[in-house]
Design an enzyme around this catalytic site. Structure first.
Site, PDB file in Angstrom:
ATOM      1  CG  ASP A   1      -2.716 -19.168   4.600  1.00 48.08           C
ATOM      2  OD1 ASP A   1      -1.919 -18.893   5.524  1.00 48.08           O
ATOM      3  OD2 ASP A   1      -2.440 -19.971   3.701  1.00 48.08           O
TER       4      ASP A   1
ATOM      5  CE  LYS B   1       0.445 -16.647   2.495  1.00 50.14           C
ATOM      6  NZ  LYS B   1      -0.055 -18.053   2.595  1.00 50.14           N
TER       7      LYS B   1
ATOM      8  CE1 TYR C   1      -3.300  -2.731   0.223  1.00 59.72           C
ATOM      9  CE2 TYR C   1      -4.162  -1.650   2.173  1.00 59.72           C
ATOM     10  CZ  TYR C   1      -4.269  -2.618   1.193  1.00 59.72           C
ATOM     11  OH  TYR C   1      -5.349  -3.463   1.200  1.00 59.72           O
TER      12      TYR C   1
ATOM     13  CG  ASP D   1      -7.432  -3.076   4.052  1.00 66.90           C
ATOM     14  OD1 ASP D   1      -8.434  -2.763   4.722  1.00 66.90           O
ATOM     15  OD2 ASP D   1      -7.265  -2.685   2.879  1.00 66.90           O
TER      16      ASP D   1
END
Ligand code: NAP
Length: 409
Positions: free
Chosen positions: A276, A222, A155, A300
């Site tokens: 995840d 991740k 971002y 987010d």
């Protein structure tokens, strides 16, 4: 309003601590669309809670600040310099939603504010309020505070369109120097993550846990795939905690090997989860998580998923916080079709106001706001968004909902 007669005094920030006078000057950006409706409802509730909690000894001196479409019409700027200078002096502000100008080079006024003041943490507490319609069997099991890094990651605004000179030049560099395979004409984006940016975010989350007696801080990443960015986020977090909180923080390994899986009192567990898996964990074992520290993109997604889980997207509060400066805000947008109709739910901004009171150390007033809101929801006289999902819910206007909260206070 009580504050109309107030002189007000500026909040100060020294040696890492805010000094809050009894009549602090706080910036108020009503925002666009439904902003003015929800701001006047919020102001009514916050003023009532402060007056009740401190018997008139304390009061907030709100200073209205121009931003968004109204500011543009008046000054030709969506974020006038005077507004930025005022926030810089006031240190704490509250804002309604701002519409994103279409075209004209401004990505988003919210992003602009975050970058201008280096508000590096987006903080979202997510908990269940009894009576709010929701999709879960035990929605009350989820009670987390999410700290999302606000300035880095994908971002950061470093991306270039397919076929642009920048993308072509960067692509050529990557192919030639770094020997990567890249399809011709690819669009490119960059994911910067720094030790400094990651550590300060995780530090704030750990400090929050210490200050608010939360016991677990979980870094969500991740790192199994993006080893040098998200994997490093997590490693930097452990390094920071070891160096800066050696007496308070333990890791999962220490918990198992040294403490037989029982977290000793006074200690905080710092652990990490792959993003995840974390989405599953929050649905299946939500009670195991308390404070989450995440890079920008994961945070987010997680913030909205968690808010939806407790049925609270419309009433989810939030704040963007840096060192010595904080802006509390409604987390939804300007819902332009409802602008000026006195219809929508002011809960998100009201609860952001409660967060602000807590942040200022005015916890008695914050608690009054939260309890009164809870009482009104249980009374089933609520705005349209909640009424339409509730058995026996009675729809009231935005201002009537606020008046009911004031009465409950
Ligand atoms: P939105 O304004 O959040 O509205 C989407 C829908 O959410 C509304 O139509 C309404 O649903 C519901 N909703 C939003 N706020 C509500 C409230 N207080 N009470 C009850 N229901 C509420 O999203 P958008 O239409 O995508 O965005 C509109 C503008 O807001 C855009 O310019 C966007 O850039 C901006 N925006 C600003 C912020 C911010 O300032 N932080 C955040 C997001 C978006 P129903 O139609 O089902 O009633």
């Amino acid at each position: 309003m009580a504050s109309a007669k107030l002189q007000g005094e500026y909040i100060t920030f020294k040696n890492g601590e805010y000094r809050i006078p009894d009549q602090p000057i706080i910036g108020a950006l009503a925002g666009d669309g439904i902003g003015p409706d929800i701001w006047s409802a919020t102001r009514m509730v916050l003023d009532a809670a402060v007056a009740k909690a401190y018997a008139g000894r304390r009061a907030i001196c709100w200073q209205p600040l121009a931003a968004g479409e109204a500011a543009f019409a008046e000054t030709g700027s969506y974020l006038p310099d005077e507004t930025l200078a005022a926030i810089r002096k006031q240190l704490i502000a509250i804002k309604g939603p701002l519409s994103t100008p279409i075209g004209g080079g401004i990505r988003s006024l919210n992003v602009a504010l975050r970058h201008y003041f280096d508000l590096y943490a987006c903080i979202r507490p997510v908990r269940y309020y009894d009576g709010v319609p929701n999709p879960m069997k035990r929605p009350g099991d989820l009670d987390v505070v999410i700290f999302r890094e606000n300035t880095e990651d994908v971002y950061a605004g470093m991306e270039w369109p397919a076929g642009s000179v920048e993308a072509e030049e960067l692509g050529a560099y990557l192919r030639e120097k770094l020997k990567v395979k890249l399809r011709p004409g690819s669009a490119l984006g960059i994911k910067p993550m720094s030790p400094e940016g990651s550590k300060r975010l995780i530090r704030m989350a750990v400090q929050y846990a210490i200050d608010n007696k939360r016991r677990v801080v979980t870094m969500v990443h991740k790192g199994n795939i993006m080893k040098f960015t998200e994997g490093a986020f997590c490693q930097w977090g452990y390094e920071m905690a070891k160096a800066e909180f050696p007496d308070q923080v333990i890791t999962e390994e220490e918990l198992t090997n040294r403490y037989q899986g029982q977290l000793p009192s006074g200690k905080i567990l710092l652990n990490d989860r792959i993003a995840d898996a974390m989405f599953q964990q929050l649905l299946l074992r939500p009670a195991e998580y308390e404070v989450l520290a995440t890079p920008n993109l994961n945070g987010d997604y997680l913030s909205d998923a968690c808010a939806a889980q407790v049925g609270g997207l419309g009433i989810a509060p939030g704040a963007n916080v840096g060192d010595g400066i904080a802006i509390f805000e409604a987390t939804h947008g300007t819902a332009p079709k409802y602008a000026g109709l006195d219809k929508v739910n002011p809960g998100s901004l009201i609860l952001s106001g409660k967060m602000m009171l807590d942040f200022m150390g005015w916890k008695e007033a914050g608690e009054l706001v939260e309890k009164a809101l809870q009482k009104v929801i249980l009374g089933r006289q609520v705005t349209y968004d909640l009424a339409r999902q509730m058995d026996g819910g009675e729809e009231v206007s935005c201002s009537a909902f606020a008046r009911l909260i004031v009465k409950a206070i």
